[in-house]
Write an enzyme that holds these catalytic residues in place. Structure first.
Site, PDB file in Angstrom:
ATOM      1  N   CYS A 122       2.319   0.780   7.882  1.00 43.74           N
ATOM      2  CA  CYS A 122       3.058  -0.351   8.438  1.00 43.74           C
ATOM      3  C   CYS A 122       2.076  -1.246   9.200  1.00 43.74           C
ATOM      4  CB  CYS A 122       4.152   0.151   9.373  1.00 43.74           C
ATOM      5  SG  CYS A 122       3.520   1.226  10.663  1.00 43.74           S
ATOM      6  N   PRO A 123       2.458  -2.501   9.460  1.00 39.63           N
ATOM      7  CA  PRO A 123       1.569  -3.349  10.253  1.00 39.63           C
ATOM      8  C   PRO A 123       1.579  -2.933  11.721  1.00 39.63           C
ATOM      9  CG  PRO A 123       3.595  -4.521   9.696  1.00 39.63           C
ATOM     10  CD  PRO A 123       3.689  -3.185   9.034  1.00 39.63           C
ATOM     11  N   GLU A 152     -12.893  -0.902  17.648  1.00 38.63           N
ATOM     12  CA  GLU A 152     -13.798  -0.900  16.480  1.00 38.63           C
ATOM     13  C   GLU A 152     -14.949  -1.857  16.716  1.00 38.63           C
ATOM     14  OE1 GLU A 152     -11.172  -1.820  13.209  1.00 38.63           O
ATOM     15  OE2 GLU A 152     -10.425   0.225  13.119  1.00 38.63           O
ATOM     16  N   HIS A 193     -13.511   1.934   8.903  1.00 34.22           N
ATOM     17  CA  HIS A 193     -12.670   0.805   8.455  1.00 34.22           C
ATOM     18  C   HIS A 193     -13.228   0.177   7.163  1.00 34.22           C
ATOM     19  CE1 HIS A 193      -9.538  -2.295  10.036  1.00 34.22           C
ATOM     20  NE2 HIS A 193      -9.533  -2.236   8.710  1.00 34.22           N
ATOM     21  N   ILE A 195       0.832  -1.207   0.000  1.00 35.78           N
ATOM     22  CA  ILE A 195       0.000   0.000   0.000  1.00 35.78           C
ATOM     23  C   ILE A 195       0.871   1.265   0.000  1.00 35.78           C
ATOM     24  CG2 ILE A 195      -1.748   1.313   1.280  1.00 35.78           C
ATOM     25  CD1 ILE A 195      -2.770  -1.482   2.312  1.00 35.78           C
ATOM     26  N   ARG A 197      -3.722   0.722  11.216  1.00 38.64           N
ATOM     27  CA  ARG A 197      -4.437   0.165  12.357  1.00 38.64           C
ATOM     28  C   ARG A 197      -4.562   1.255  13.411  1.00 38.64           C
ATOM     29  NH1 ARG A 197      -6.138  -3.230   9.556  1.00 38.64           N
ATOM     30  NH2 ARG A 197      -5.924  -5.483   9.665  1.00 38.64           N
ATOM     31  N   ASP A 222      -9.077   5.701   8.925  1.00 44.06           N
ATOM     32  CA  ASP A 222     -10.057   4.673   8.558  1.00 44.06           C
ATOM     33  C   ASP A 222     -10.133   3.615   9.656  1.00 44.06           C
ATOM     34  OD1 ASP A 222     -11.816   3.356   6.611  1.00 44.06           O
ATOM     35  OD2 ASP A 222     -10.216   1.859   6.433  1.00 44.06           O
TER      36      ASP A 222
HETATM   37  N1  LIG Z   1      -7.855   0.110   6.368  1.00 44.87           N
HETATM   38  C1  LIG Z   1      -7.908  -0.988   5.647  1.00 44.87           C
HETATM   39  O1  LIG Z   1      -8.958  -1.339   5.121  1.00 44.87           O
HETATM   40  C2  LIG Z   1      -6.649  -1.812   5.440  1.00 44.87           C
HETATM   41  C3  LIG Z   1      -6.600  -2.704   4.359  1.00 44.87           C
HETATM   42  C4  LIG Z   1      -5.435  -3.435   4.161  1.00 44.87           C
HETATM   43  C5  LIG Z   1      -4.366  -3.282   5.030  1.00 44.87           C
HETATM   44  N2  LIG Z   1      -4.473  -2.440   6.081  1.00 44.87           N
HETATM   45  C6  LIG Z   1      -3.335  -2.254   7.001  1.00 44.87           C
HETATM   46  O2  LIG Z   1      -2.252  -1.752   6.237  1.00 44.87           O
HETATM   47  C7  LIG Z   1      -1.067  -2.454   6.605  1.00 44.87           C
HETATM   48  C8  LIG Z   1      -0.110  -2.458   5.421  1.00 44.87           C
HETATM   49  O3  LIG Z   1      -0.667  -3.216   4.362  1.00 44.87           O
HETATM   50  P1  LIG Z   1       0.236  -3.638   3.113  1.00 44.87           P
HETATM   51  O4  LIG Z   1      -0.635  -4.400   2.199  1.00 44.87           O
HETATM   52  O5  LIG Z   1       1.000  -2.488   2.589  1.00 44.87           O
HETATM   53  O6  LIG Z   1       1.242  -4.649   3.842  1.00 44.87           O
HETATM   54  P2  LIG Z   1       2.716  -5.018   3.427  1.00 44.87           P
HETATM   55  O7  LIG Z   1       3.107  -6.175   4.284  1.00 44.87           O
HETATM   56  O8  LIG Z   1       2.829  -5.140   1.949  1.00 44.87           O
HETATM   57  O9  LIG Z   1       3.578  -3.735   3.851  1.00 44.87           O
HETATM   58  C9  LIG Z   1       3.887  -3.393   5.167  1.00 44.87           C
HETATM   59  C10 LIG Z   1       5.260  -2.748   5.138  1.00 44.87           C
HETATM   60  O10 LIG Z   1       5.546  -2.212   6.416  1.00 44.87           O
HETATM   61  C11 LIG Z   1       6.911  -2.471   6.692  1.00 44.87           C
HETATM   62  N3  LIG Z   1       7.151  -2.392   8.134  1.00 44.87           N
HETATM   63  C12 LIG Z   1       7.019  -3.364   9.077  1.00 44.87           C
HETATM   64  N4  LIG Z   1       7.342  -2.875  10.287  1.00 44.87           N
HETATM   65  C13 LIG Z   1       7.689  -1.570  10.094  1.00 44.87           C
HETATM   66  C14 LIG Z   1       8.137  -0.544  10.955  1.00 44.87           C
HETATM   67  N5  LIG Z   1       8.320  -0.755  12.261  1.00 44.87           N
HETATM   68  N6  LIG Z   1       8.393   0.663  10.425  1.00 44.87           N
HETATM   69  C15 LIG Z   1       8.241   0.890   9.093  1.00 44.87           C
HETATM   70  N7  LIG Z   1       7.832  -0.049   8.223  1.00 44.87           N
HETATM   71  C16 LIG Z   1       7.555  -1.263   8.722  1.00 44.87           C
HETATM   72  C17 LIG Z   1       7.159  -3.852   6.102  1.00 44.87           C
HETATM   73  O11 LIG Z   1       8.542  -4.088   5.892  1.00 44.87           O
HETATM   74  C18 LIG Z   1       6.375  -3.742   4.804  1.00 44.87           C
HETATM   75  O12 LIG Z   1       7.182  -3.206   3.779  1.00 44.87           O
HETATM   76  C19 LIG Z   1      -1.566  -3.842   7.022  1.00 44.87           C
HETATM   77  O13 LIG Z   1      -0.665  -4.462   7.918  1.00 44.87           O
HETATM   78  C20 LIG Z   1      -2.899  -3.542   7.660  1.00 44.87           C
HETATM   79  O14 LIG Z   1      -2.733  -3.339   9.047  1.00 44.87           O
HETATM   80  C21 LIG Z   1      -5.583  -1.698   6.305  1.00 44.87           C
HETATM   81  O1  LIG Z   2      -5.999  -5.660   6.974  1.00 48.45           O
HETATM   82  C1  LIG Z   2      -6.960  -5.654   6.206  1.00 48.45           C
HETATM   83  O2  LIG Z   2      -6.996  -6.380   5.196  1.00 48.45           O
HETATM   84  C2  LIG Z   2      -8.133  -4.733   6.443  1.00 48.45           C
HETATM   85  O3  LIG Z   2      -7.919  -3.964   7.573  1.00 48.45           O
HETATM   86  C3  LIG Z   2      -9.450  -5.411   6.542  1.00 48.45           C
HETATM   87  O4  LIG Z   2      -9.507  -6.231   7.634  1.00 48.45           O
END
Ligand SMILES: NC(=O)c1ccc[n+]([C@@H]2O[C@H](COP(=O)([O-])OP(=O)(O)OC[C@H]3O[C@@H](n4cnc5c(N)ncnc54)[C@H](O)[C@@H]3O)[C@@H](O)[C@H]2O)c1
Ligand SMILES: O=C(O)[C@H](O)CO
Length: 318
Positions: free
Chosen positions: A207-208, A265, A284, A158, A236, A260
């Site tokens: 980030c996660p 939640e 969300h 993302i 998150r 979001d």
């Molecule tokens: N709001 C929503 O609907 C929604 C949807 C999808 C994902 N998300 C959230 O977004 C997060 C990211 O999703 P993604 O698909 O990009 O995941 P991803 O695993 O592709 O990317 C996460 C990135 O964060 C980096 N990271 C890990 N720890 C870190 C730190 N301490 N500092 C900086 N970077 C760090 C990882 O190396 C990785 O490159 C998910 O973990 C989830 O919590 C939210």
């Molecule tokens: O991490 C995700 O995929 C979104 O937050 C939906 O749960």
């Protein structure tokens, strides 16, 4: 093989189908599951699928038949993956299914702040424009993104997409990432967390949620940001300390908070951020486009198939 989905409603409120899973076992789909019902519902299942129902150590030790947890999300912070590994339970997630949707939602929050479309549409419904002396009016600061600096925490799927959209808007893009600076595309500059806080006009979290990133944004880190920073959180809720963010919105340290996700939640009605005029909160839903949910369910079926066939993919606790 018994497959139990603990909270299937949000991914599929009825417009999609879980039928692809039926090939791999007897399927039971619960729309939602309360904490106190998790063990009784999951206890006979070898496969449990969850989006936001928490499977912590206390729950996992009561599920001796469980072999596989499929998280119906990218973020898998609802599962104690270390305990699962100790108990021989494989955990998978659904990577990248919602990248385009979440990047779009990130910019929906940002553009809402710079252009305030809903604000003007609402006022005009009430006659504000019709009563105006000039051909136009504005009563909010209007800002151009080009030339502003976007700071990104987490340059994964993302964060990467958001970075490219920002470059297309003409923004300067900085990222806090473990990737090598040399491996970053032209225009994305690697920096430290401190560096990111000090340069960003808009800071966005991708980030996660982990022990390391819990409350990454707090009183101390907010103090390192520019006055009037815009903070965006589609990652998150607990990536930020919400009380500290609410205070920063009141003092002007933060101009806006767009989120979001929240710590709880759904949030309680008295969460101060919900009433804050300069906070814009969506429930969300960044992931929840029909397109992304379709990909989520397709990947969920692929994950289960691969596990059943002994070649698991998307494992997060090897
Ligand atoms: N709001 C929503 O609907 C929604 C949807 C999808 C994902 N998300 C959230 O977004 C997060 C990211 O999703 P993604 O698909 O990009 O995941 P991803 O695993 O592709 O990317 C996460 C990135 O964060 C980096 N990271 C890990 N720890 C870190 C730190 N301490 N500092 C900086 N970077 C760090 C990882 O190396 C990785 O490159 C998910 O973990 C989830 O919590 C939210
Ligand atoms: O991490 C995700 O995929 C979104 O937050 C939906 O749960």
């Amino acid at each position: 093989m018994k497959i139990v989905i603990l909270d299937g409603y949000t991914a599929n409120p009825g417009d999609l189908s879980w039928d692809g899973l039926k090939e791999y076992g007897e399927l039971i789909v619960y729309p939602r599951t309360k904490k106190e019902d998790v063990v009784s519902r999951a206890k006979d299942a070898e496969i449990v699928l969850t989006n936001k129902v928490v499977l912590d150590a206390e729950v996992l030790i009561q599920l001796p038949k469980l072999k596989y947890i499929g998280v119906l999300a990218t973020g898998y912070n609802v599962v104690d993956i270390k305990k699962a590994k100790e108990l021989g339970i494989l955990v998978t997630n659904i990577p990248a299914y919602s990248t385009d949707s979440v990047a779009q939602a990130t910019f929906a929050l940002i553009l809402n702040m710079t252009n305030r479309v809903a604000h003007y549409a609402n006022k005009n419904r009430l006659g504000r424009w019709s009563d105006n002396d000039d051909f136009c009016y504005w009563d909010t600061p209007l800002r151009e993104l080009a030339g502003k600096t976007l700071g990104i925490v987490g340059l994964g799927s993302i964060g990467w997409k958001v970075a490219h959209l920002a470059l297309d808007f003409g923004m300067d893009v900085f990222a806090y990432t473990s990737k090598n600076a040399a491996d970053l595309p032209d225009g994305i500059q690697k920096t430290t967390l401190e560096g990111l806080f000090s340069v960003s006009d808009i800071l966005t979290l991708h980030c996660p949620l982990t022990e390391e990133t819990y409350e990454l944004i707090n009183k101390n880190t907010l103090a390192k940001m520019k006055d009037g920073t815009i903070l965006i959180n589609t990652g998150r809720g607990p990536l930020v300390n919400e009380a500290d963010v609410a205070e920063a919105l009141q003092t002007g340290k933060l101009l806006y908070y767009g989120a979001d996700v929240m710590c709880q939640e759904p949030p309680s009605k008295d969460n101060p951020l919900l009433k804050q005029k300069n906070a814009f909160i969506t429930p969300h839903i960044a992931w929840a486009t029909e397109e992304a949910r379709t990909r989520l369910i397709d990947t969920c079926v692929e994950n289960v198939k691969s596990f059943v066939e002994g070649q698991p993919i998307n494992v997060v606790n090897r």
